[in-house]
Design a protein around this motif. Structure first.
Motif, PDB file in Angstrom:
ATOM      1  N   GLU A   1       2.105   1.819  -3.502  1.00  0.00           N
ATOM      2  CA  GLU A   1       1.062   2.341  -4.380  1.00  0.00           C
ATOM      3  C   GLU A   1       0.815   3.825  -4.125  1.00  0.00           C
ATOM      4  OE1 GLU A   1      -2.360  -0.099  -3.820  1.00  0.00           O
ATOM      5  OE2 GLU A   1      -1.640  -1.681  -5.150  1.00  0.00           O
TER       6      GLU A   1
ATOM      7  N   ASP B   1       0.827  -1.206   0.000  1.00  0.00           N
ATOM      8  CA  ASP B   1       0.000   0.000   0.000  1.00  0.00           C
ATOM      9  C   ASP B   1       0.858   1.252   0.000  1.00  0.00           C
ATOM     10  OD1 ASP B   1      -2.240  -1.595   0.047  1.00  0.00           O
ATOM     11  OD2 ASP B   1      -2.639  -1.320   2.187  1.00  0.00           O
TER      12      ASP B   1
ATOM     13  N   MET C   1       4.095  -3.440  -9.968  1.00  0.00           N
ATOM     14  CA  MET C   1       2.882  -3.252  -9.171  1.00  0.00           C
ATOM     15  C   MET C   1       1.636  -3.615  -9.961  1.00  0.00           C
ATOM     16  SD  MET C   1       3.477  -2.190  -6.060  1.00  0.00           S
ATOM     17  CE  MET C   1       1.898  -1.469  -5.660  1.00  0.00           C
TER      18      MET C   1
END
Length: 654
Positions: A546, A543, A573
């Motif tokens: 990202e 996370d 990713m």
């Protein structure tokens, strides 16, 4: 008599210890002194392998009259940009804002709070081509400080406000990452040099991070085919050009021409570490030879007694640039004899006219030699003869980030023992009270704190050491660095600052997502987070990666040449990084599976004797019927284990 720089750890600052300039190192003391004397601060930034830094030092800083004026009218600070990239980043932003361009040497003049009111790069000792001399600049600035103080204060305040605004990464894009990745190939193809490969015109830099991205998406149809074409052409052109040291291995900093013929001869660790990785992953015989040559160069010329890697080799020797590396036909004949000398001159494009200066030529290898044994004999003899020449100086400080890149490259090229030694040095010497320091020299750690790129590059290097050795200690150490980065460098919008929240406060807190000569701190962190998450399954680290990528999306869309490392991480990713666990008894079968897995660009591979509870990717991974097996996973989905090379090739994404 030596000045204050004599006590510095930095080889660059040491180069200036005998200047008549009364230099200070960066810190609060020189600003306090400037306030006491009511004079401005002159900041000079450079690095040890910088050719024009040497020129300006010789012309101005070694000149007694210039130094006397500097000492009377300024408090003078000298900074090694490689040791203090945070200071360099802030004032380079000021320099580009004021002048439209940047570079080193960099000269800024500051008020007592560190706010710049003047910035420039190289200034000659005499007026030249419409440019004022350094002495004229100094006199004008001193006069402005004492007679136009309100104007100086107004300029400094405006620049300080501008620099502070740069800490927010503005801009949004409506595109998704799959669209951005495909669009980047289109943009890069538009900027590709169809004649000589690479991107843009002269000077031309090795685009190692962009090539890593293109290599990861190459293959198949459409964008993949175009990506592979650009990769193949550029890697071959660089490998055969004068930018590549055809005798000793390794690459120079950049080519002054678009054809890769004449380099700027300094050799930097970060360039060679990144190129080692991409050539090792290229998957061609030429790529393997070049990767082995780069590794040989790192081990022979940049390795330090403590097991780390020095920062750079200078461009100059014998007082001039390039003399260590270039040859004339007569010099070849003197070393090799007339027959081998003529053969070598034809093979290496050494002509009577020359490709460099005064009839000398850089060495190019535009075709494979028709007699490999003869070439190896010629190369060995020329290398021995070159070793008798005056060698370029070496900047032997160990920079954490660049050693992290070297560790990754060495692991991926198969030079694991050297990578382990460098990793142990970073952990043993550079970790102080649980925090990472940026530099060391002769095994002694320096004071500068590690910046974001140090944490990202070293953590990624430690994950690569886990991958290469199967030792879980490296996973633990990578986790420690990533936790520190998440705690101290995170920005409110999900990205990262380049300095820690408890680091020295500067005029602005630097935050630059763009790749330059080496990966940006942000892109280095994303790589480390993605690879750590691939091994551990940690959703928190994925996370964080990202969120950080969102902060660089606009840059990736508009200027992919400056976001290659982020694009490579984003490719992992989007589809989920390729994760391969290779387990089984050591031997040729397991080695073959491991080699094949590592040929897949960007794959996270861990090889071990069997399952391990300390390494999540290896939990429950058993050999199959006593034979070594490979487990291929991607995007939280794993395939059945395979035991043959053909099966593994089919299981890996194309």
């Amino acid at each position: 008599m030596p000045n204050r720089l004599a006590a510095s750890l930095s080889p660059y600052l040491q180069q200036h210890k005998d200047n008549p300039v009364d230099w200070w190192e960066w810190g609060p003391e020189p600003f306090a002194e400037a306030r006491r004397l009511d004079i401005p601060v002159l900041l000079s930034v450079g690095y040890a392998a910088c050719h024009w830094c040497h020129v300006m030092a010789h012309e101005s800083f070694e000149d007694a009259a210039t130094a006397a004026y500097m000492n009377e009218h300024f408090v003078n600070i000298k900074v090694d940009r490689e040791e203090r990239p945070d200071v360099d980043a802030v004032y380079m932003q000021a320099t580009t804002s004021m002048t439209g361009h940047g570079g080193w040497p960099m000269t800024c003049v500051l008020d007592h709070d560190g706010s710049p009111f003047f910035a420039g790069t190289y200034f000659p000792d005499q007026p030249r081509h419409g440019q004022p001399s350094f002495g004229q600049v100094l006199q004008a600035l001193s006069d402005a400080w004492h007679t136009r103080g309100d104007e100086v204060a107004r300029v400094a305040a405006t620049l300080r406000e501008h620099l502070g605004s740069q800490s927010s990464l503005a801009g949004q894009t409506e595109l998704t990452w799959p669209e951005l990745l495909e669009g980047a190939v289109v943009t890069l193809a538009r900027e590709f040099d169809q004649q000589s490969a690479g991107f843009g015109g002269a000077p031309k830099f090795p685009p190692s991070m962009v090539l890593e991205y293109l290599l990861r998406i190459s293959g198949g149809d459409g964008a993949g085919t175009e990506a592979r074409r650009m990769v193949d052409a550029t890697l071959e052109a660089m490998a055969r050009g004068g930018i590549h040291d055809q005798l000793g291995g390794g690459f120079a900093r950049y080519s002054v021409d678009r054809e890769w013929v004449v380099p700027h001869f300094e050799k930097m660790l970060y360039d060679n570490a990144l190129l080692l990785r991409v050539y090792a992953e290229w998957g061609t015989p030429l790529g393997r030879r070049v990767a082995d040559g780069i590794a040989a160069f790192l081990l022979a010329e940049l390795r330090t007694p403590e097991g780390g890697f020095a920062s750079a080799l200078d461009a100059d020797s014998e007082g001039e640039e390039g003399t260590f590396y270039v040859w004339t036909p007569a010099q070849l004949a003197a070393v090799l004899g007339p027959d081998d000398g003529a053969w070598a001159a034809a093979l290496l494009s050494v002509t009577e006219a020359g490709t460099f200066e005064r009839g000398a030529s850089t060495l190019q290898l535009l075709r494979d030699p028709d007699d490999p044994e003869r070439w190896e004999s010629v190369r060995r003899r020329l290398l021995e003869a070159r070793a008798t020449r005056e060698r370029p100086a070496r900047d032997d400080k160990v920079v954490a980030a660049w050693n992290g890149l070297a560790i990754s490259g060495l692991c991926r090229a198969g030079y694991v023992a050297a990578a382990v030694e460098a990793g142990e040095l970073l952990w043993r010497v550079h970790m102080v009270d649980g925090r990472l320091r940026r530099v060391s020299r002769d095994g002694v750690v320096g004071a500068p704190a590690g910046v974001l790129e140090d944490h990202g590059c070293v953590a990624a290097g430690f994950v690569d050491l886990l991958s290469a050795t199967g030792d879980p200690v490296w996973l633990h150490r990578a986790g420690v660095l990533l936790e520190a980065a998440l705690a101290h460098f995170a920005a409110p919008d999900g990205g990262f600052f380049d300095t820690a929240d408890d680091a020295e406060a500067l005029v602005a807190r630097p935050r630059d997502p763009s790749d330059n000569a080496s990966p940006s701190g942000l892109s280095a962190m994303v790589h480390a987070l993605v690879e750590y998450a691939a091994v551990t399954g940690s959703g928190r680290h994925r996370d964080a990666a990202e969120s950080a990528l969102a902060a660089v999306a606009v840059l990736a869309e508009r200027a992919p040449r400056f976001a290659g490392w982020s694009l490579a991480a984003a490719e992992s990713m989007v589809g989920g990084p390729v994760e391969v666990a290779v387990v089984g008894p050591p031997g040729e079968e397991r080695d073959a599976l491991e080699r094949r897995a590592r040929q897949h660009p960007g794959a996270v591979v861990v090889a071990a004797d069997g399952p391990s509870d300390d390494i999540p990717l290896l939990v429950g991974r058993e050999p199959v019927d006593g034979r070594p097996a490979a487990y291929v996973c991607r995007n939280l989905v794993c395939q059945r284990p395979v035991t043959t090379l053909d099966e593994l090739s089919s299981a890996l994404p194309r």
